[in-house]
Motif scaffolding. Structure first.
Motif: not given
Length: 1173
Positions: A665-668, A687-695
């Motif tokens: 969902d975050s990627r979408a 979640h660290p992975r989601l924050w990294r994706l956002l960064a």
């Protein structure tokens, strides 16, 4: 293992089935039933999705053919996989052999005996022969092409079953009365089998099935039971071979109708019905057992009457004939496998080997490492390591735990006396449990532990590193070493059924449903929990606050081990969606907690994967993989079923990654909506992975503020620094190029740098990537000044590239350009270019640090002179001398030691000589001293060798040569002393002065004057000894006697018995019986002779002198008196006669004399063999 019903196929017209058989190779299913029903089915999967492979793939009937030919009820169907034939029989005795022709089954052969009904048919292992048994006792063995091999009537017997042995040498016939008879493959009776499982049975008994596993898929253990015989009353016995005296006996407590082994002989399926105590009707069940009688699972099957069972070829599905239906059940095997450090570890069996083949498959680089383990029991993994549990010895009840790394290298092992039925491990401990005892081993692999953990392990006493605890004990963790063996191995009424552990907690489950919680590492019992089910699989979350339990029925429940706050969970959210105590999922066979979130886990339910966050499930994912790892919101799953089809060649297609819903969902959101909305969503679901994706997304759009906040949330300090550096850049294209480089789009970044005409940034980028060829090209071909230091670095980097690939020629060219003498020397050494290495030595300045290394290289290949030059150039004469000693260049060593005033050369010589002498290498020691110009020491050893050879009574010529060599070494010593004195004294003094000084030094230094003064005495003695014998054999007996008379002076060198024996022989031949008599008198009086030998000489003397008077002629008497005169007269070394003339020849080396007339016939001195000048 876990099993569940997955599919049902109805037979038309509700015709009841009697039998079912599954072709193991081609996948055809044949089922027979009433009214001549015979149908061949085939289930096939068709999908392009890699994730939907195996059991998860949708299946459909690719064949559904009804075969016409039987009129009565079809009772027996059997496949011949090797020749693709189907053999069927009905109640009228009609046998039909079917073959596949153009995609359809058609009749090939028909046979009808018209006397009795066929009860059983069995093809042998290679498909060449079929044995058919009739109810009236008739047996027919035929070939695959339809020819009859032999037939026999077993009178008075009613047959019901038949089975071949794996080697086709034995036939087992099952009788209707429950007996099993053993015959050979020619129909000759051998014996009646002993049935141990029916010892206490009563009433009429019949055989329900005989199945002898042929070993096509290997064996789970050496000498594993493979012959199963089951009776209708539920009794079953499993044997290793037909005469096994200790079979495994099972009471299934059911009415059995059929049995069958799976494809590898690891599971026996027993089908039948079970009477429920509170119900009148019977329930159809299938029980699953190991070859050793351990019950695995029970499958309940709907319907009235089960009539047959058949395994699929891969052992993943089983078909059941029930009433007018075929049921299919999926099986999830308990593979021996694990996952550690990106490596899948799995084990399988081979038909040709008794051991398990354990494969360590690195999923990153696709490398695999194989090792073989005998009697493997389990594989357990944690972190970077795995534990292989196996039996240590088949004859003794001892087991071994082997700690391995991710490539299968054993790091440590422990032998234990308990059966490790359950094994788990943490970063520091391995825990193994039997039914009543658990064992803790604190292993040590220092480089993988933190400093605090190493300190903890090091301080632990040895007794605490290994501990045994009985499940009924209550350890407190203080002053408890757990080594009371008398209590540790007593039985318990409530056995252990599972264990799991984290770094701080150990959980042990018991069959009654009791759960024990222990603290680690001190193993103190903290709490007990009571559940209503028997645990089969246990797993704790990452903070040890919650326990997941899968029971033997496949029901997943959760248990809170710590009291959670009522205000909210650990993430700060409101109270969780579900209550853990009420959570329950059925048909679960695998689950895995997330490594970084205590409220997140994934589970396998049939062929669906569910992901739970706070007990709230996401939409299921269709797959049949085993879960390897759950981390960073990604699940790694491995399709072990597919790998086991070809275990020697694992494929990366069988490794699947799944993203959980929040990551998807975050990627979408980032892609379709925008960064702001995505940021808000990630704040709500952190979640660290989601924050990294956002960064990463913010960096792509150069939203530096959002990127910095995201990097702060995921604690990525390098990322924060990168954002700060971007903020200092003014140019937008420059920022985009830096971001492209950050994400690995190096070609894009390079083109952007080039468009900005920033060759320096392109060079820096290539330096970071290690592309030194491009760096060198840019520096040499670009405009502007070239940085020489950077160019040298580029050439050295290119040289390293070639050196890593052992391309030494190319590496040497680049190192030469980069002026890297050290690496250049290594290349020359690897290329064996010693000329280049020698030239490099000459080019290097004095005292360069590389010279010592080059000297060692030359020493390694035995090039002494070049090594010495290198060592001397770096002012290391000691190393040069050591090299000479190592390479046995003692002359050079002595010369260097004297040149550089080194005193330890003599001690080195003595040590090496002592070593040679200890190893009986005396001649090598002589050569050592001779090369080192220590002639006197060499002479002493040479004289010792000559004396030993003389005592051994070796050939006189050999002894003479040894004495000559020793004497020549003494002469070399004389010359050395004279030369040393001559160098010390000034040139004004006379030669006489030099000689006198040399003699005085010899007297002062020598401790053995005998060797120096009489160096040639030994050689002279054996020279005359040989001369006397030569003269005697030449017929000159008088000359021989005179020479023998001269030998009397050498009794200290040559044994007296030999001297006087020669003298007696020569004097007797020259008829000088007076001299002969004196020789015999001397021989008879020698104390060295035994009385027997003296008596022999007396008898010989008596025999001679009774015939000849003991007198000499007057001339001989004169000669003898001359030899006995007091004046010392030189003796001729050519004739052995005294020299009476005043003028004679003297050898310049040995100083021995000869008549001038006689010596003129010789070119060399007869004694020392030096040139006769």
């Amino acid at each position: 293992m876990f099993i569940y019903l997955s599919k049902k196929i109805a037979i038309p017209n509700n015709i009841n089935l009697k039998c079912v058989s599954w072709n193991k190779d081609q996948g055809f299913i044949a089922c027979g039933g009433d009214d001549g029903l015979l149908t061949v089915l085939k289930l096939e999967t068709q999908t392009d999705d890699v994730r939907l492979r195996g059991l998860a793939a949708p299946s459909s009937l690719s064949m559904n053919q009804t075969l016409d030919g039987h009129s009565g009820s079809v009772q027996v169907v059997t496949w011949n996989e090797q020749y693709e034939k189907l053999t069927t029989s009905d109640q009228n005795g009609l046998i039909i052999v079917w073959m596949l022709y153009k995609g359809a089954w058609c009749e090939e052969m028909i046979n009808n005996r018209n006397k009795s009904v066929v009860r059983s048919m069995s093809w042998n292992a290679d498909g060449q022969k079929i044995c058919i048994v009739y109810e009236d006792g008739a047996v027919i063995v035929g070939s695959v092409d339809g020819n009859r091999i032999w037939g026999k009537e077993l009178k008075g017997s009613q047959l019901s079953h038949v089975a071949w042995s794996s080697d086709s040498r034995i036939l087992l016939f099952g009788m209707t009365n429950g007996e099993v008879h053993i015959y050979d493959n020619q129909g000759n009776f051998i014996k009646k089998m002993t049935i141990s499982c029916l010892t206490s049975a009563s009433g009429p008994i019949s055989i329900s099935g005989i199945h002898w596993y042929a070993g096509a898929g290997g064996y789970v253990e050496p000498d594993c039971p493979c012959l199963a015989i089951c009776f209708d009353n539920g009794r079953c016995q499993i044997m290793c071979y037909e005469n096994d005296e200790n079979p495994v006996c099972i009471d299934t407590l059911m009415n059995v109708v059929s049995i069958q082994w799976n494809h590898c002989g690891s599971v026996l399926a027993v089908a039948g019905s079970l009477r429920v105590s509170n119900m009148e009707k019977e329930v159809n069940v299938v029980q699953f057992y190991t070859p050793f009688g351990k019950h695995l699972r029970t499958l309940k099957v709907p319907g009235k009457q089960m009539s047959g069972i058949a395994w699929e070829g891969g052992g993943l599905r089983i078909s059941l004939a029930v009433d007018s239906y075929i049921y299919f059940a999926n099986i999830r095997p308990d593979y021996k496998w694990g996952y550690c450090c990106s490596t899948v570890v799995y084990a399988y069996t081979k038909p040709e080997r008794q051991e398990y083949c354990v494969v360590f498959w690195n999923t990153k680089n696709n490398e695999k490492f194989v090792k073989y383990v005998k009697s493997l029991m389990s594989i357990t993994t944690s972190g970077d390591f795995c534990i292989l549990a196996s039996k240590a010895d088949e004859t003794q009840p001892q087991y071994v735990l082997i700690l391995c790394n991710s490539i299968g290298t054993p790091l440590d092992s422990k032998y234990i006396d308990i059966d490790p039925l359950f094994v788990t491990m943490t970063k520091t401990h391995v825990i193994a449990a039997s039914k009543d005892v658990f064992y803790m081993w604190q292993y040590r692999v220092a480089k993988k532990l933190t400093a605090l953990e190493i300190n903890q392990v090091t301080k632990t006493k040895k007794a605490w590193r290994e501990r045994f605890y009985h499940i009924d004990s209550n350890p407190s963790g203080t002053n408890d070493n757990g080594t009371d063996f008398s209590k540790a191995f007593t039985g318990t009424r409530d056995p252990i059924c599972g264990i799991t552990a984290t770094d701080k907690t150990l959980i042990v489950a018991r069959e009654s449903g009791t759960i024990h919680k222990y603290s680690l590492p001190n193993a103190a019992l903290v709490q007990k929990y009571s559940l209503n089910n028997r645990a089969y699989y246990l797993s704790m979350n990452c903070n040890s606050s919650r326990l997941a339990i899968i029971d033997i029925a496949g029901v997943l429940t959760l248990l809170d081990l710590e009291v959670r706050s009522a205000a909210g969970d650990r993430t700060g959210n409101p109270t969780g969606v579900g209550d853990p105590s009420r959570f329950e999922r059925k048909d679960v066979w695998d689950m895995k907690w997330a490594n970084d979130n205590p409220d997140l886990f994934a589970m396998m339910e049939k062929t669906r994967m569910y992901i739970f966050r706070d007990l709230d499930p996401e939409e299921p994912i269709q797959t049949s993989g085993y879960i390897c790892n759950f981390e960073d919101l990604e699940i790694k799953s491995v399709l072990l079923d597919e790998i086991m089809k070809d275990p020697e060649r694992p494929n990366k297609d069988n490794l699947i990654n799944f993203e959980i819903r929040s990551l998807r969902d975050s990627r979408a959101l980032i892609e379709k909506v925008g960064i702001e909305d995505a940021s808000q969503f990630i704040e709500d679901n952190p979640h660290p992975r989601l924050w990294r994706l956002l960064a990463e997304a913010a960096l792509q759009k150069l939203d530096l503020k959002t990127a910095e906040e995201a990097f702060v949330h995921c604690k990525d300090y390098p990322g924060i620094l990168f954002v700060k550096r971007l903020g200092n850049l003014q140019s937008e294209p420059m920022k985009q190029a830096e971001v492209a480089a950050y994400f690995g789009s190096f070609e894009k970044a390079e083109s952007m740098y080039s468009a900005m005409d920033r060759r320096d940034l392109v060079i820096n980028l290539k330096i970071k990537l290690g592309d030194w060829f491009k760096v060198a090209n840019l520096l040499t071909n670009g405009s502007g000044a070239c940085d020489d230091a950077l160019l040298q670095q580029a050439y050295n980097g290119a040289g390293d590239y070639y050196a890593d690939r052992q391309k030494w020629v190319d590496a040497s060219h680049n190192y030469l350009r980069g002026r890297n003498e050290e690496k250049l020397a290594e290349c020359y050494y690897m290329l064996e270019d010693y000329d280049g290495l020698e030239k490099l030595t000459a080019d290097l300045p004095e005292n360069h640090t590389l010279l010592q290394k080059i000297g060692q290289m030359f020493t390694n290949v035995g090039m002494c002179e070049q090594a010495v030059n290198a060592y001397l150039k770096c002012s290391q004469p000691k190393a040069a001398v050591d090299t000479c000693v190592h390479l046995n260049q003692w002359n050079k060593a002595v010369e260097l030691a004297r040149t550089h005033n080194m005193k330890e050369i003599k001690s080195l010589l003595s040590k090496y000589a002592s070593y040679l002498l200890e190893n009986n290498k005396t001649l090598e020691a002589v050569e050592l001293y001779r090369k080192a110009h220590h002639f006197l020491d060499a002479a002493k050893l040479m004289f010792k060798i000559a004396d030993e050879e003389a005592k051994k009574r070796s050939r006189p010529l050999r002894v003479k040569k040894l004495y000559v060599l020793a004497a020549q070494l003494v002469e070399n010593y004389h010359e050395q002393v004279k030369a040393s004195q001559q160098s010390k004294v000034n040139g004004q003094k006379s030669k006489a002065t030099f000689a006198l000084a040399g003699l005085l030094e010899e007297d002062a230094t020598s401790s053995d004057n005998r060797i120096i003064d009489n160096a040639w005495r030994g050689a002279e003695a054996y020279h005359f000894f040989l001369l006397a014998q030569r003269q005697l054999y030449a017929g000159h007996s008088e000359y021989a006697m005179r020479t023998a008379l001269y030998l009397r002076e050498y009794e200290d060198i040559i044994p007296a018995v030999e001297i006087y024996s020669v003298l007696a022989l020569c004097s007797a031949m020259s008829r000088a019986f007076g001299t002969c008599s004196k020789a015999f008198i001397k021989l008879e009086s020698l104390e060295s002779l035994s009385p027997e030998q003296q008596q022999l000489y007396e008898d010989l003397a008596l025999e001679i002198f009774t015939k000849y008077p003991p007198k000499d002629s007057r001339m001989i008497e004169a000669d003898i008196s001359f030899y006995g005169s007091e004046g010392k007269v030189p003796t001729c070394i050519v004739t052995g006669l005294p020299i009476q003339e005043h003028q004679f020849w003297m050898c310049s080396v040995c100083k021995r004399c000869a008549h001038e007339q006689k010596i003129s016939n010789f070119s060399y001195c007869p004694l020392c063999h030096s040139p006769a000048a």
